[in-house]
Design a protein around this motif. Sequence first.
Motif, PDB file in Angstrom:
ATOM      1  N   THR A 528      12.405  29.670  16.367  1.00  0.00           N
ATOM      2  CA  THR A 528      13.427  29.423  15.375  1.00  0.00           C
ATOM      3  C   THR A 528      14.785  29.869  15.724  1.00  0.00           C
ATOM      4  O   THR A 528      14.858  30.871  16.532  1.00  0.00           O
ATOM      5  CB  THR A 528      12.919  29.977  14.101  1.00  0.00           C
ATOM      6  N   THR A 529      15.841  29.290  15.069  1.00  0.00           N
ATOM      7  CA  THR A 529      17.348  29.958  15.421  1.00  0.00           C
ATOM      8  C   THR A 529      17.985  29.642  14.206  1.00  0.00           C
ATOM      9  O   THR A 529      17.534  29.089  13.421  1.00  0.00           O
ATOM     10  CB  THR A 529      17.613  29.034  16.817  1.00  0.00           C
ATOM     11  N   LEU A 530      18.878  30.345  14.265  1.00  0.00           N
ATOM     12  CA  LEU A 530      19.778  30.398  13.062  1.00  0.00           C
ATOM     13  C   LEU A 530      21.092  29.233  13.254  1.00  0.00           C
ATOM     14  O   LEU A 530      21.737  29.363  14.224  1.00  0.00           O
ATOM     15  CB  LEU A 530      20.406  31.593  12.575  1.00  0.00           C
ATOM     16  N   LEU A 531      21.402  28.481  12.235  1.00  0.00           N
ATOM     17  CA  LEU A 531      22.809  27.592  12.500  1.00  0.00           C
ATOM     18  C   LEU A 531      23.948  28.678  12.108  1.00  0.00           C
ATOM     19  O   LEU A 531      23.695  29.695  11.466  1.00  0.00           O
ATOM     20  CB  LEU A 531      22.400  26.637  11.484  1.00  0.00           C
ATOM     21  N   ARG A 535      21.536  29.309   8.103  1.00  0.00           N
ATOM     22  CA  ARG A 535      20.412  28.571   7.738  1.00  0.00           C
ATOM     23  C   ARG A 535      19.429  28.596   9.129  1.00  0.00           C
ATOM     24  O   ARG A 535      19.993  28.335  10.054  1.00  0.00           O
ATOM     25  CB  ARG A 535      20.607  27.246   7.222  1.00  0.00           C
ATOM     26  N   PRO A 536      18.168  28.836   8.907  1.00  0.00           N
ATOM     27  CA  PRO A 536      17.210  28.813   9.974  1.00  0.00           C
ATOM     28  C   PRO A 536      17.030  27.433  10.287  1.00  0.00           C
ATOM     29  O   PRO A 536      17.287  26.319   9.598  1.00  0.00           O
ATOM     30  CB  PRO A 536      15.910  29.449   9.483  1.00  0.00           C
ATOM     31  N   MET A 537      16.818  27.035  11.470  1.00  0.00           N
ATOM     32  CA  MET A 537      16.406  25.725  12.257  1.00  0.00           C
ATOM     33  C   MET A 537      15.378  26.075  13.200  1.00  0.00           C
ATOM     34  O   MET A 537      15.132  26.920  13.849  1.00  0.00           O
ATOM     35  CB  MET A 537      17.903  25.251  12.858  1.00  0.00           C
ATOM     36  N   MET A 538      14.427  25.028  13.204  1.00  0.00           N
ATOM     37  CA  MET A 538      13.143  25.194  13.948  1.00  0.00           C
ATOM     38  C   MET A 538      13.463  24.580  15.238  1.00  0.00           C
ATOM     39  O   MET A 538      14.160  23.565  15.382  1.00  0.00           O
ATOM     40  CB  MET A 538      11.997  24.379  13.320  1.00  0.00           C
TER      41      MET A 538
ATOM     42  N   GLY B  43       8.378  27.998   3.932  1.00  0.00           N
ATOM     43  CA  GLY B  43       9.275  27.768   5.020  1.00  0.00           C
ATOM     44  C   GLY B  43      10.027  29.060   5.456  1.00  0.00           C
ATOM     45  O   GLY B  43       9.498  30.228   5.502  1.00  0.00           O
ATOM     46  N   LEU B  44      11.516  28.718   5.877  1.00  0.00           N
ATOM     47  CA  LEU B  44      12.097  29.848   6.377  1.00  0.00           C
ATOM     48  C   LEU B  44      13.230  30.312   5.620  1.00  0.00           C
ATOM     49  O   LEU B  44      13.969  29.255   4.868  1.00  0.00           O
ATOM     50  CB  LEU B  44      12.462  29.648   7.862  1.00  0.00           C
ATOM     51  N   ARG B  48      20.240  38.343   6.542  1.00  0.00           N
ATOM     52  CA  ARG B  48      21.251  39.208   7.617  1.00  0.00           C
ATOM     53  C   ARG B  48      20.829  38.693   8.784  1.00  0.00           C
ATOM     54  O   ARG B  48      20.390  39.402   9.926  1.00  0.00           O
ATOM     55  CB  ARG B  48      20.799  40.722   7.257  1.00  0.00           C
ATOM     56  N   SER B  49      21.300  37.347   9.071  1.00  0.00           N
ATOM     57  CA  SER B  49      20.987  36.694  10.173  1.00  0.00           C
ATOM     58  C   SER B  49      19.584  36.919  11.045  1.00  0.00           C
ATOM     59  O   SER B  49      19.563  36.854  12.161  1.00  0.00           O
ATOM     60  CB  SER B  49      22.227  37.170  11.217  1.00  0.00           C
ATOM     61  N   GLN B  50      18.507  37.024  10.160  1.00  0.00           N
ATOM     62  CA  GLN B  50      17.290  37.228  10.480  1.00  0.00           C
ATOM     63  C   GLN B  50      16.482  36.323   9.927  1.00  0.00           C
ATOM     64  O   GLN B  50      16.608  36.056   8.752  1.00  0.00           O
ATOM     65  CB  GLN B  50      16.580  38.533  10.394  1.00  0.00           C
ATOM     66  N   ALA B  51      15.472  35.471  10.560  1.00  0.00           N
ATOM     67  CA  ALA B  51      14.990  34.505  10.025  1.00  0.00           C
ATOM     68  C   ALA B  51      13.656  35.068   9.296  1.00  0.00           C
ATOM     69  O   ALA B  51      12.788  35.935  10.069  1.00  0.00           O
ATOM     70  CB  ALA B  51      14.501  33.229  10.954  1.00  0.00           C
TER      71      ALA B  51
END
Lengths: 798, 144
Positions: A528-531, A535-538, B43-44, B48-51
């Motif tokens: 996963t990564t953050l936009l 927002r998270p993105m897979m 979901g996710l 604080r910039s962590q998923a």
Amino acid sequence: MDELLADFVAETREMLEQSGSELVAWEADPSDKARIDTIFRFVHTVKGNCGFFDFPRLEKLSHAAEDALAECRAGRREPDSALVTAVLAIIDRISEMTDAIEAGEDLGEGGDDALIAALNPDGEVEVQSDIEISDLETRSAEAAKADDGSDTQKAAPRQGVQRSIRLPVDLLDEVMKGVSDMVLARNDLARRLREAGEQPTIDGPFERLSAILADVRTSITRMRMQRLEHLFSSLPRLVRDLSNELGKQVMVDFEGSEVELDREMIEMVRDPLTHIIRNAIDHGVETPAQRLKNGKREIGMLKFAARQSGNQISLVITDDGGGINVEKVAAKALANGLYSRSELDAMSEGQKQNLIFEPGLSTAEEVSSVSGRGVGMDVVRSNIERVGGSIEVTSKPGEGTSFHLKLPLTLSIIAALTVGSGDQRYAIPRSYVEEIVFGNSSHVEFAQAGDRRLVTFRDKRVPCLSLGEVLGSETNDNCEWESKTLILVRLASDDVFALAVDRVFDHEDVVVKPIAPAIMETRLYAGTTLLDDGRPMMLIDLPSIAQMRGMAGGVRAKAAPVEREKEVEAKKAVPVMLFAGLDGRHRAVRLELVRRIDTISRDAIDIEGDRAQAIIDGEILTLAGHDTGELPEERCRLLRLSDGENELVYAVREVLDAADVTDDVVPSEADRNIEGVTLIGGKPIPLLDGHAVFSRYKAARKVDHTLTCRIPSDSEWARTILEPLVSAAGYRIASDEDEGEADLAIALAEDTDGAKGVARETIRLRPDPEESGDDTIYRYDRDGLLAALKRIRTGRAA
Amino acid sequence: MNELLLMCTIAGRRAAIPAVAVQSVIEVENITPIPGTPDFICGLTALRSQALTVIDSSLALGIDQPCVSRDQRAAVVEVEGHLYAIMVDEAHDVGEARSEPVAVPGGFGDGWQRAARGMVETDGGPALLVDIPQLVSGPIAAAA
């Protein structure tokens, strides 16, 4: 200093430190076997390394010590205190020499022979042992002194010596994670700043912070990463030696050597890889005669392909040999009592192939010197699994074998393509993406075979998957293929399929984080990564999806070597963009030169005599290509060309297509504007000469945005004399109507009310040449004025 | 002894999560759904910039009803290096355990039996002590 040499010095020093305590313990009890072993290993390693680096003296010393210790280990000699002292003296000398090597100095004066002689256990020496020992004692005292000396030198590093330290990887991991989080936090902050509007006082420092962070990130990444090249570079030699030894001919081919992998990981896979290569050459590739008989080229092929996907590296090692003899493997497993007949019967072909990873299996009929001792693939597998990777094998009898290695990256930043499916965004590792085409494009044809969608593109029929369907958000039935964007995906195994997504957004570098096991179980996602907006993105796991959907066919039939060669050639092709010039003639320009395509209205083009310029988004760009024909009436298409620093626009009537130039470019002397003429689709097409275009039109240096300058509008001198000078220096003259803050204002010193409007910087001009000491510039001091303008411009643009 | 517990309501029952394990209690705002995952994974969400992986505690227990939560309260926990937000019906106070977790003859019922470490007495009455690693692995792992 040479990197290898630095490694050698660091390694030797580290071993010296480690063996320090061993030495002391050995001195207390010379007969301690374990200590002897440790010290033996040390001198042995030094000896090996020295031979490699050509330090004959070091080699001689360590060799002598090694010999003496080997005698003790073999029980032919009793270690005594004399020996201990002698060995210690030699190790001290090695330490001195290492320091000298690091500093790039000479290795000091002789005296090595005496040290070596001291090791001698002969009776004669023993008679003189008193003298010897006392001599040695002074010697070792001297050595100790020298050691003290070198210690102080260590404390104050000599000039010009690049010191290296070794760090635990955990610590690096932690730092790396911290930096990645900082990047994410910065992205978040950047978004908030954007939302809050422009704030010059904050934006400046923030930009600086971003730049620093980017640098830090790069260096941290570099700390851990190493290109696979380092690993690959040693393989051709290994392959050559092995194939010579076994009387076979094998070629190697590498792909993806630019993929970066953890240094540590590279070391971890080196041995397994070596083993796989040995197996491939020994068992896989047939002898030249056998190959010819089987209708293959007599030279075998060993191919390495590496790809990065998410937080995994996939490495495929393929040979085109005889493949795994499944029956033989199964029979062996049965004979060795690993599996029962019924268990084997229940196994699929693939499972049987993977039996080669079972301990105690070797199919080689005779044990050769290279492999076939029955220890091997099981060790390979356990080594790969120990670092969190996996290995699988696929094989087709008579056609070859592929080993698929998957290796994890603890943490990585990867180039990704962001795509939309449903209402969601997903990231796809860019390394897999070969091409992006629109479903409604005329080159694309859809076909259906059973329930399988196929897409025909460039005369190739490839299976097609819809991402929405894979993820379960839509079914194939109501999928409008024509409205989709197709991503052509090439897997590490060379299988190609098309993935249909709703739209493609952007290229982005993303920091990939691991995902929870429950999500991993779906086998759809790699991380996963953050936009930017938090927002998270897979991250989509393409190889796994391909495997689940049967898109990866394992070993591809090597029946099409011709096709492969063509592909290699096609890669060498120069991509060009075809366009119709204003005169209607078709031309081509190298795709690398084209930054983008602009469409502007005719009014934005200004041509006067030799000068032609186009205004795009408030920027004046040099116009080229307008002299070939009439400009269109209304809207004009422009190719924005860039040489990396400068930009200019080239007027065209129509942009036609992208193509690859595979034929030779025949130079033309007559027309200086073209590189030459080449054949594209059987038609002669002139290829635009980028150099000629840029040199002829002297493109304006590209500045991110044109700086504005305010000048006193009520002064005739300013308007007629100053304005042209300022414009020529690359400024746009702000009119009185311009409200915003200008980058620069020029005011006349006699004007007490100052310049109208606001500006970040102000230059004041005085009417008299005399220095008045108030930071003003004499109005006709051309050089001084230009220098000031340039200083502000470069400072602002930087 | 006297373990601190985060008292909460899961599927209408009083439950307790060991407070040591809870990093914080958040209100989950935006959830990015992940297609293809089991139901109990909502979901996710980003903190604080962590998923964080958002877990519906009710579905994770194998109860058919999803979590009914007014303000989307969730407890943030870390299991094996992964961060999870466990969504609960309601999150109350932190309280002290008045007893060791004990088993009750006859069990607690299907889902609970697996994901509960036992019953603890608290000031507000008995509550089921949730086993976090079991909870985040969901009902499917239990079947396997």
